[in-house]
Design a protein around this motif. Structure first.
Motif, PDB file in Angstrom:
ATOM      1  N   GLU A 129       0.811  -1.217   0.000  1.00  0.00           N
ATOM      2  CA  GLU A 129       0.000   0.000   0.000  1.00  0.00           C
ATOM      3  C   GLU A 129       0.849   1.274   0.000  1.00  0.00           C
ATOM      4  OE1 GLU A 129      -3.947   1.237   2.407  1.00  0.00           O
ATOM      5  OE2 GLU A 129      -3.570  -0.915   2.175  1.00  0.00           O
ATOM      6  N   PRO A 130       1.916   1.340   0.808  1.00  0.00           N
ATOM      7  CA  PRO A 130       2.764   2.535   0.736  1.00  0.00           C
ATOM      8  C   PRO A 130       3.398   2.733  -0.647  1.00  0.00           C
ATOM      9  CG  PRO A 130       3.159   1.373   2.789  1.00  0.00           C
ATOM     10  CD  PRO A 130       2.294   0.475   1.943  1.00  0.00           C
ATOM     11  N   LEU A 131       3.647   1.648  -1.366  1.00  0.00           N
ATOM     12  CA  LEU A 131       4.165   1.768  -2.735  1.00  0.00           C
ATOM     13  C   LEU A 131       3.103   2.389  -3.640  1.00  0.00           C
ATOM     14  CD1 LEU A 131       5.952  -1.694  -3.086  1.00  0.00           C
ATOM     15  CD2 LEU A 131       7.026   0.550  -2.740  1.00  0.00           C
ATOM     16  N   TYR A 132       1.853   1.994  -3.462  1.00  0.00           N
ATOM     17  CA  TYR A 132       0.742   2.573  -4.231  1.00  0.00           C
ATOM     18  C   TYR A 132       0.657   4.075  -3.976  1.00  0.00           C
ATOM     19  CZ  TYR A 132      -4.101   3.679  -5.502  1.00  0.00           C
ATOM     20  OH  TYR A 132      -5.237   4.264  -6.029  1.00  0.00           O
ATOM     21  N   TRP A 133       0.779   4.478  -2.714  1.00  0.00           N
ATOM     22  CA  TRP A 133       0.698   5.906  -2.385  1.00  0.00           C
ATOM     23  C   TRP A 133       1.801   6.680  -3.090  1.00  0.00           C
ATOM     24  CZ3 TRP A 133       0.933   4.706   3.529  1.00  0.00           C
ATOM     25  CH2 TRP A 133      -0.228   4.030   3.914  1.00  0.00           C
ATOM     26  N   GLN A 134       3.019   6.138  -3.056  1.00  0.00           N
ATOM     27  CA  GLN A 134       4.143   6.833  -3.693  1.00  0.00           C
ATOM     28  C   GLN A 134       3.954   6.899  -5.199  1.00  0.00           C
ATOM     29  OE1 GLN A 134       6.669   8.471  -2.245  1.00  0.00           O
ATOM     30  NE2 GLN A 134       7.501   9.080  -4.230  1.00  0.00           N
TER      31      GLN A 134
END
Length: 191
Positions: A129-134
Motif C-alpha cells: 500500500e505505501p508503494l501505491y501511495w508513492q
C-alpha cells in the motif's frame, strides 16, 4: 516492523499533502472493473490511498462496489482515471484513448489514464500500500513529490522478502508498456 514502516510512510504522505486545498487535489476515478464500471468506493483502501497521495476520490460517497453508469462517470469528469492492474482486468489506457465515448473526459483528453501496478499482491496491504501511495503521488503531484518510487519498490522487496527485484520485473509490475503513452508516466520509467 512492517506496521511501523506502514505508519511512517502514511504519516510522511499525509504530512506532504496536509493543508492542500481540495481545488489542488486532482479528482480521481479508480476503476476496479471497466465492464461493468465499478469504482473504488469511499472507505476502501484505494479511496484512502487516493487521499494519502493528494487526490480526491470522485466515488467517495458510494458505499458499495456496485456498478455505475457511464453518465455518472461523465458527471464526475475526473482529472485522472486509474484502471485496476488485476490480471482479469484487460483494459489499458490506450483502450480509453482510442474510444470516442471516453474522449470527452478531462482525464482522457489530458492522457492522465494509468494502469495500476500489480506486485506480489494487488498493491494493497501493509507491504504494498505505501508503494501505491508513492506511485500515485508521483503522478498526481510530480512537482511536489520526490522521484523515489522505483528505488522504494526495490528496497521494500529486498527488506521484506529478501528478493532483489530487477528493472525488468519493476517494468512488468508497473505495466510500463501500457502506461508509456500516459502523461507524466516517464518519471516512473527506468533512467
Amino acid at each position: 516492523s512492517l506496521t511501523s514502516r506502514f505508519e511512517a510512510e502514511r504519516k510522511r504522505m499525509d504530512t506532504m499533502f496536509e493543508g492542500l486545498p481540495d481545488k489542488m487535489r486532482p479528482k480521481v476515478l479508480h476503476l476496479m472493473h471497466v465492464e461493468p464500471l465499478r469504482p473504488a468506493v469511499g472507505g476502501s483502501a484505494y479511496d484512502q490511498g487516493i487521499r494519502h497521495a493528494g487526490g480526491r476520490n470522485v466515488a467517495v460517497k458510494m458505499t458499495q462496489f456496485g456498478p455505475v453508469t457511464f453518465e455518472q462517470v461523465l458527471a464526475w469528469d475526473p482529472d485522472v482515471i486509474l484502471i485496476s492492474g488485476w490480471p482479469e482486468e484487460k483494459t489499458v489506457p490506450a483502450d480509453l484513448f482510442g474510444d470516442p465515448k471516453w474522449a470527452v473526459l478531462r482525464a482522457v483528453k489530458a492522457r492522465r489514464v494509468y494502469k495500476v501496478p500489480l506486485g506480489g499482491q494487488r498493491f494493497e496491504g501493509v507491504v504494498e500500500e505505501p508503494l501505491y501511495w508513492q506511485w500515485l503521488s508521483e503522478l498526481l503531484h510530480p512537482k511536489q513529490t520526490e522521484r523515489r518510487f522505483r528505488s522504494q519498490f526495490q528496497q521494500t522487496y529486498r527488506t521484506v522478502y529478501d528478493y532483489p527485484l530487477s528493472e525488468d520485473q519493476i517494468d512488468r509490475a508497473i505495466y510500463a508498456d501500457a502506461n508509456r503513452q500516459s502523461a507524466g508516466f516517464d518519471r516512473l520509467l527506468r533512467r
